[in-house]
Motif scaffolding. Structure first.
Motif, short mmCIF file in Angstrom:
data_model
loop_
_atom_site.label_atom_id
_atom_site.label_comp_id
_atom_site.label_asym_id
_atom_site.label_seq_id
_atom_site.Cartn_x
_atom_site.Cartn_y
_atom_site.Cartn_z
N PRO A 71 -3.44 7.22 -3.46
CA PRO A 71 -3.25 5.93 -2.78
C PRO A 71 -3.24 4.79 -3.80
O PRO A 71 -4.06 4.77 -4.73
CB PRO A 71 -4.46 5.85 -1.84
N HIS A 90 0.87 -1.18 0.00
CA HIS A 90 0.00 0.00 0.00
C HIS A 90 0.90 1.22 0.00
O HIS A 90 1.77 1.37 0.88
CB HIS A 90 -0.92 0.04 1.22
N GLU A 125 -2.82 -4.02 -9.52
CA GLU A 125 -2.84 -2.88 -8.62
C GLU A 125 -3.94 -1.91 -9.00
O GLU A 125 -4.38 -1.85 -10.15
CB GLU A 125 -1.49 -2.17 -8.57
N SER A 177 0.76 5.41 -0.12
CA SER A 177 -0.04 6.63 -0.04
C SER A 177 0.88 7.80 -0.36
O SER A 177 1.90 8.01 0.31
CB SER A 177 -0.63 6.79 1.36
N ASP A 188 -2.82 0.41 -4.15
CA ASP A 188 -2.73 -0.91 -3.54
C ASP A 188 -2.37 -1.92 -4.61
O ASP A 188 -2.89 -1.85 -5.74
CB ASP A 188 -4.06 -1.30 -2.89
#
Length: 700
Positions: A385, A360, A416, A362, A387
């Motif tokens: 953000p 993750h 992703e 950010s 992931d």
């Protein structure tokens, strides 16, 4: 002759002619020991099986001794030490692009991966790391997507810090040089009964700067930096090991020693802008590695967290007039977790590894452009953000039709999702926030044939797919420019690793051909302010690489590295959104890619064996790079340039004094170029001039 015929010819030649002698490889309870050409390396790799020497991959190794011999103080100084590796030295720590075999990026996410003790570094603003107390640096050339995955299309740079199970004692290093360069480092390594190891180190660097700004009457590029690193290694049980690594860096620098360049006369003006330009960075990187080892397999877990924030102040017009000033703030928080299991039985015909990876990230940024002439601000901020998840597998099957022939097969799946929330405030008011999200997925396969000549040689042929994820243009003003897609490559490589005359000479060679599609290219935004990334190009990169180490005497060795890259656009047309006119750059060389990289070093130890002196160590190093094209239209170039460095060390047991010099011939060259659209002028940064100094090293 086509590239396929060349590959086939070289592969046949290697199979016919190679004769090499590799030294023993063996396991102990903690690590794998690799020996070749007089080097003994303790391998603590999370993913790589055993020894880079016996794998079908083009790789270079820079040991801690070589880092010391070459007096390397930052990662940019490893340029050319590995064939076709180029890390330009320009601007500040905010941007540190790396290029391998012509694959790289200087404006968006890197195309070459960086790992420090297994911790991934995803952002280009984190690449310029402190390399004090480093055990070794590995450079793997070519796509490494199967094992390492995300954004490793050009290759991998693996940095490993020193293990307290290998090193013991306290080390003090002091350096002083011209241009007010000073550095101090202190480290301590210890362990308790070889079960609990601990290490802590600190390093401070000050540079007074090399180039003067005539408007401010101050140096344009001084820097102060501090870093510290801690490590705890615990052998919980004979087969269960844990490594906890903590690192922190702070840097404060006045970067950007840019000056106007006349491309017709090649004359450079003085640095001449009025506003204070700087970059400050705080970065904390932490990793926890847990390994469970049996005779048959190893299970590993790698957890990591990285945080950095950076602030840039930039005189964007780079002129003495007070026109534009930009304040840029960025912050990243990145978490990652990886699990890996791999077989360890070297006698087995079949070996394997599986892995799962998740992260993750950010990312926040704010860009404040101050138009000093109109006293108006434009503020853009974005939050991205991201992931991601990946699963991978690699198998090696030995004895394919022949006991010496092996087949390596790898496969990775990456997925992703990234989001963007951007806000923009202009002199006309606050605009509505723009929100968007997108996702990417990709399967990257790899296959390699490897032929061993008993214990005497290695040749291989490999095919692999490279992949770099897409993303958002946070400063885009048009919706159609907000998202750029992934880029892809297919890489074909043939190579050999050999040792001749009872390990007198060790060398490796490789030939590569890379097909690069949907290339992410930085283009000037409409209106000339800022840049956006577009999938606008298709390119081909091809070349050859050669490395050699020669050990004619016990106390004398030579190292040679050479790389040639021809990287060209095959299909790239830059469309002007205002006029609709396209400029074609087909068959132009890619910017920032040296045609040649070369390095030659010699190290000689003279035994004195007196009460006051044990040895005198002499080291000379030559590196070169070029021709480099700086722009897509290929109208500005840096010809091939040479750098000569040297060091003399006086050694008495645990104490030494080094006298060193870099760029001894004071070679003048361009280390970076860009077109300033605000000033409508070409700007360059000069390479560092002749520097010299003294080191004192004490171990106790």
């Amino acid at each position: 002759m086509s590239i396929k015929h060349i590959l086939l010819f070289i592969l046949i030649s290697i199979f016919v002619s190679n004769s090499i002698k590799a030294d023993d490889i063996y396991n102990d309870s903690d690590s794998v020991i690799m020996k070749y050409t007089g080097k003994e390396i303790v391998i603590e790799s999370f993913k790589q099986n055993n020894n880079l020497y016996v794998q079908p991959v083009a790789a270079s190794l820079i040991t801690s001794k070589e880092i010391n011999d070459f007096n390397i103080v930052n990662i940019k100084e490893i340029t050319s030490l590995a064939p076709n590796l180029y890390i330009p030295d320009y601007g500040s720590k905010m941007t540190s692009p790396a290029y391998i075999r012509g694959i790289g990026s200087h404006r968006n996410a890197p195309s070459v991966g960086l790992y420090v003790d297994g911790v991934p570094y995803f952002d280009r603003s984190s690449f310029d790391v402190n390399i004090n107390d480093i055990d070794r640096i590995e450079i793997l050339r070519g796509p490494q997507g199967t094992i390492y995955g995300r954004n490793t299309m050009g290759g991998i740079i693996n940095i490993f810090t020193k293990s307290p199970f290998k090193y013991k004692g306290t080390n003090l290093n002091l350096t002083a040089g011209n241009y007010n360069n000073y550095q101090a480092g202190l480290s301590h390594y210890g362990n308790v009964h070889n079960k609990v190891g601990y290490a802590i180190s600190g390093n401070y660097l000050h540079s007074g700067g090399y180039f003067k700004n005539i408007t401010t009457n101050k140096k344009a590029d001084p820097i102060d930096a501090f870093s510290t690193r801690g490590r705890l290694s615990w052998r919980i049980q004979p087969n269960l090991l844990m490594h906890l690594i903590l690192a922190y860096e702070y840097s404060n620098q006045n970067g950007y020693p840019y000056r106007v360049f006349d491309k017709e006369t090649t004359e450079m003006d003085d640095i001449n802008y009025n506003e204070h330009s700087f970059y400050r960075r705080n970065m904390s990187t932490n990793g926890l590695n847990i390994e469970y080892v049996t005779d048959q397999f190893k299970i590993g877990s790698q957890s990591s967290f990285q945080f950095y924030d950076g602030k840039q102040g930039l005189d964007q017009d780079f002129m003495p007039q007070d026109l534009y000033y930009v304040s840029f703030y960025q912050r990243q928080q990145m978490y990652s977790q990886e699990f890996n299991i791999k077989s360890l039985n070297e006698d087995s015909r079949y070996s394997w590894q599986f892995g799962l990876f998740g992260f993750h990230q950010s990312y926040y940024q704010t860009n404040d452009t101050d138009n000093r002439s109109t006293k108006e601000h434009t503020i853009q901020s974005a939050h991205n953000p991201t992931d991601g998840f990946a699963a991978y597998h690699q198998s090696t099957i030995k004895d394919i039709f022949d006991p010496s022939l092996s087949l390596v097969l790898g496969l990775r799946y990456d997925w992703e999702q990234t989001k963007s929330t951007s806000n923009r405030t202009t002199p006309k008011g606050i605009e509505d926030p723009v929100e968007d999200k997108t996702s990417f997925s990709q399967i990257t396969p790899k296959a390699a044939l490897q032929y061993l000549f008993g214990k005497d040689g290695l040749a291989y042929f490999s095919v692999s797919k490279g992949y770099k994820t897409g993303g958002f243009n946070n400063t885009a003003e048009r919706q159609e420019d907000r998202i750029f897609d992934p880029e892809y490559s297919w890489s074909y490589e043939v190579g050999s690793k050999s040792s001749l005359f009872n390990s007198l000479i060790f060398f490796d060679m490789s030939l590569f051909y890379i097909d690069w599609d949907k290339q992410q290219i930085s283009q000037t935004k409409t209106g000339g302010k800022g840049f956006i990334i577009k999938n606008a190009g298709k390119s081909v990169s091809k070349g050859v690489e050669l490395s050699a180490q020669i050990n004619p005497l016990k106390n004398l060795n030579f190292q040679i590295s050479y790389g040639y890259t021809s990287a060209k656009y095959k299909d790239y047309k830059d469309y002007n959104d205002l006029t609709g006119v396209a400029t074609s750059y087909d068959n132009h060389y890619l910017p920032m890619v040296p045609r040649h990289t070369a390095a030659l070093s010699a190290n000689y130890t003279l035994g004195i064996n007196k009460a006051w002196l044990d040895n005198i160590v002499l080291n000379a190093q030559y590196t070169g790079a070029g021709k480099i094209y700086w722009a897509d239209n290929n109208d500005i170039t840096q010809k091939y340039y040479n750098l000569l460095n040297g060091k003399i060390s006086f050694v008495k047991k645990d104490f030494s004094i080094d006298l060193w010099a870099k760029n001894i011939t004071n070679e003048g060259y361009i280390s970076y170029y860009f077109l300033n659209n605000l000033a409508k002028k070409d700007y360059v940064q000069k390479g560092r001039p002749f520097t010299c100094g003294i080191n004192m090293n004490l171990k106790f």
